[in-house]
Write a protein that holds these residues in place. Structure first.
Motif, short mmCIF file in Angstrom:
data_model
loop_
_atom_site.label_atom_id
_atom_site.label_comp_id
_atom_site.label_asym_id
_atom_site.label_seq_id
_atom_site.Cartn_x
_atom_site.Cartn_y
_atom_site.Cartn_z
N GLN A 17 48.57 -25.59 15.06
CA GLN A 17 48.05 -27.33 14.78
C GLN A 17 47.60 -27.21 13.27
O GLN A 17 47.11 -26.33 12.91
CB GLN A 17 47.14 -27.59 15.66
CG GLN A 17 47.42 -27.87 17.13
CD GLN A 17 46.32 -28.10 17.95
OE1 GLN A 17 45.33 -28.03 17.67
NE2 GLN A 17 46.84 -28.47 19.18
N ILE A 326 55.25 -31.40 21.34
CA ILE A 326 54.67 -32.52 20.81
C ILE A 326 54.67 -33.73 21.54
O ILE A 326 55.77 -33.64 22.53
CB ILE A 326 55.44 -33.17 19.46
CG1 ILE A 326 56.90 -33.33 19.70
CG2 ILE A 326 55.17 -31.99 18.11
CD1 ILE A 326 57.63 -33.68 18.43
N GLN A 331 55.89 -37.69 16.16
CA GLN A 331 55.03 -36.80 15.53
C GLN A 331 55.75 -35.55 15.27
O GLN A 331 55.30 -34.34 14.70
CB GLN A 331 54.19 -36.01 16.74
CG GLN A 331 53.18 -37.12 17.24
CD GLN A 331 52.21 -36.71 18.38
OE1 GLN A 331 52.69 -35.82 19.11
NE2 GLN A 331 50.97 -37.28 18.49
N TYR A 335 54.54 -32.22 12.43
CA TYR A 335 54.94 -31.01 12.98
C TYR A 335 55.83 -30.00 12.05
O TYR A 335 55.50 -28.83 11.92
CB TYR A 335 55.30 -31.13 14.58
CG TYR A 335 55.55 -29.62 15.11
CD1 TYR A 335 54.45 -28.90 15.62
CD2 TYR A 335 56.90 -28.97 15.11
CE1 TYR A 335 55.01 -27.73 15.92
CE2 TYR A 335 57.15 -27.91 15.48
CZ TYR A 335 56.03 -27.11 15.91
OH TYR A 335 56.32 -25.90 16.60
#
Length: 597
Positions: A17, A326, A331, A335
């Motif tokens: 992350q 995800i 997103q 990522y």
């Protein structure tokens, strides 16, 4: 930048992350700080923003370059930067046809709309509708514009806030007000000059971060040739889908024709755009600005398209969306930045600063514009005459920016339930854009059009497109209307069996049997919503005008039309004065009047 290890692994790599380090935070906060300083400079140290010419038009002294950058920044929102790569990743490169859309749109704008607005030199584009038709038409159009702002800006803010929240683990409900307050602050105190120069700085950062991510990603997947090869094998290279059916999600005609109406409405008759064009001293500079903007927009859009291809090349055998790594497709780009730029200090922060900057640019431009629109059309007519009218107007517009900005912040939290950002953004924009463009175009291209026709056409367009869009969104929410993406693979994923137990997901998968199918009109592609609204306004507006009685073209002001229409109109009729009303002595000796005057 620090990374937190998570399981499972993807493509043999450790999933992490994105967590900001001090370099990322410094770059991010530095950009917001520069925007604030620009607002403080123009609001406190530059020329005072105490009149409408300075606050809305920048004193009519802006140059071509910053205005062009501001136009690009206002149009290239975080929705575009996030949604276009994901659109290409899932559905192919049909969006690349925007090169036709761009030059067609800006050619139409330069030929039809700019000459009229620039010749009339009006503070508000809606003022044109009053002098062309009547006050009620102007009020109706202003209502449509305000409605479009309230509907669309929350989405513009939500998307970058979502990306930033994901990257920093800061709660979305906390970061959104902070970002918006910065935007409201520099827009309020600095006026158009602050907005334009802040847009220029932010757009530079956005372009820089896009290029950096593009280069890194290209190197990571093995170069341009390898990217193209993988995309071609995965059927992502789609340019000439000539299917003319309006029910196809996207095609050459949807992009080049349907999207042209959307772009012209967003840049051609928009108060936001014309406010910037009128800030340029000559129309020649306006045309240069239009050309520069068209080229830059195509370049930026294509960078986003190629970014989508690079993402597919990297994840074509292990799809993060299918494996639920995800939570939602929007997103994917943040990522991807984590994956390719995690080891480069500051780049993730720079990239997210670019995304947030794009959102700030669009929000600030809309806030500045809607402040002038609401004051001119809804507030000023009710105010008593005053000696300091200009100063009072500037203060009221600043207060309007604050109020509308806070309303948009509150509505951001309602868009969290929406689906595909690309589809939703076009759908929401089309609720009012077709009707708006139709009303202005009716006034400029149909000399016989009347106020009754404009209102009837615009109102019917608003009602019909709203019904179509709401009906489609309801069916999407109920899973009755779906657009399955192209084939994606998870065959090379490691340790994801517990999350995903299928190797392939196919675009041709047969949907479950439904008891009730969507109504036919609800299945029309969202690419055509604005075009449908535009055509309804033009056809109904023209028909109602002829039914209710058209004016004599010799009595119509030629300045209300572009040059291409003026050439087709009859010469203006001059008022005849009865002979008995002219003094006999003046008839016999016309030189007497000259001498006496």
């Amino acid at each position: 930048m620090a990374g937190n290890a998570t399981e499972p692994s993807l493509l043999g790599q450790e999933l992490r992350q994105l967590t900001f380090g001090w370099t990322d935070y410094t770059l991010f906060t530095g950009l917001l700080g520069i925007s604030v300083l620009i607002g403080i400079y123009f609001g406190c140290f530059g020329k005072k923003q105490d009149n409408t010419t300075e606050y809305l038009l920048g004193g009519k002294s802006m140059s071509c370059f910053p205005v062009s950058m501001s136009l690009i920044a206002s149009h290239i929102s975080a929705v575009s930067l996030l949604a276009i790569p994901v659109e290409v990743y899932q559905y192919g490169t049909q969006y690349a046809v925007c090169v036709f859309t761009s030059f067609l749109s800006f050619g139409i704008i330069a030929l039809i709309y700019v000459p009229v607005f620039y010749q009339l030199q009006l503070t508000s584009t809606f003022e044109y509708l009053e002098i062309r038709f009547a006050r009620p038409v102007r009020t109706f159009a202003s209502f449509l514009y305000t409605l479009s702002l309230v509907i669309y800006v929350p989405l513009i803010i939500y998307v970058p806030a979502l990306a930033f929240s994901q990257a920093t683990a800061i709660n979305l409900h906390l970061i959104t007000p902070i970002i918006c307050i910065v935007c409201i602050f520099y827009t309020t105190i600095g006026g158009l000059k602050a907005v334009v120069w802040a847009d220029t700085v932010q757009m530079t950062v956005t372009i820089g971060s896009l290029l950096a991510v593009l280069i890194l990603g290209t190197v990571a997947v093995g170069g341009v040739a390898e990217t193209w090869k993988v995309a071609h094998e995965g059927n992502r290279i789609v340019f000439w889908n000539m299917d003319s059916s309006p029910f196809v999600r996207n095609s050459f005609w949807g992009m080049s024709v349907g999207m042209t109406v959307t772009w012209v409405s967003g840049l051609g008759i928009s108060q936001m755009s014309m406010q910037r064009f009128l800030a340029i001293p000559t129309i020649r500079e306006v045309h240069k600005s239009l050309g520069f903007t068209a080229v830059c927009m195509v370049a930026i859009k294509w960078v986003s398209v190629f970014t989508g291809l690079i993402m597919y090349a990297r994840y074509h055998k292990c799809d993060p969306i299918s494996t639920h790594v995800i939570a939602r497709s929007d997103q994917l780009l943040p990522y991807y930045v984590l994956d390719v730029a995690a080891e480069i200090p500051g780049l993730p922060g720079l990239f997210l600063a670019g995304l947030v900057s794009a959102g700030l640019s669009t929000m600030s431009a809309n806030l500045n514009t809607v402040a002038g629109t609401m004051y001119e059309d809804f507030i000023d007519p009710w105010l008593p005459e005053s000696n300091n009218k200009e100063s009072r107007a500037a203060n009221i517009m600043k207060a309007t920016v604050v109020v509308i900005g806070l309303l948009c912040v509150a509505l951001v939290f309602l868009v969290d339930q929406l689906g595909d950002i690309f589809q939703v953004s076009l759908s929401l924009h089309s609720i009012t854009s077709g009707a708006m463009l139709g009303i202005f175009t009716l006034g400029m291209l149909v000399p016989w059009a009347t106020a009754k026709g404009a209102i009837a056409g615009g109102l019917l367009s608003l009602i019909f497109t709203s019904w179509m869009i709401i009906g489609a969104q309801v069916n999407v929410a109920r899973k009755r209307l779906t657009y399955p993406p192209l084939v994606s693979s998870t065959e090379d994923c490691l340790n994801v069996e517990s999350l995903f137990n299928q190797t392939m997901t196919h675009a041709s998968a047969i949907p479950p049997m439904l008891e009730e199918q969507p109504f036919l009109l609800f299945t029309v592609s969202f690419m055509y919503y604005a075009l449908i609204g535009f055509m309804i306004t033009m056809v109904v507006g023209t028909a109602v005008s002829f039914i209710c009685g058209v004016p004599d073209l010799q009595d119509v002001d030629r300045n209300h039309f572009p040059p291409i229409i003026q050439r087709l109109m009859p010469a203006k009729r001059y008022t005849e004065v009865p002979m008995h009303s002219v003094p006999t002595a003046l008839i016999m000796n016309p030189e007497k009047e000259k001498i006496s005057s």
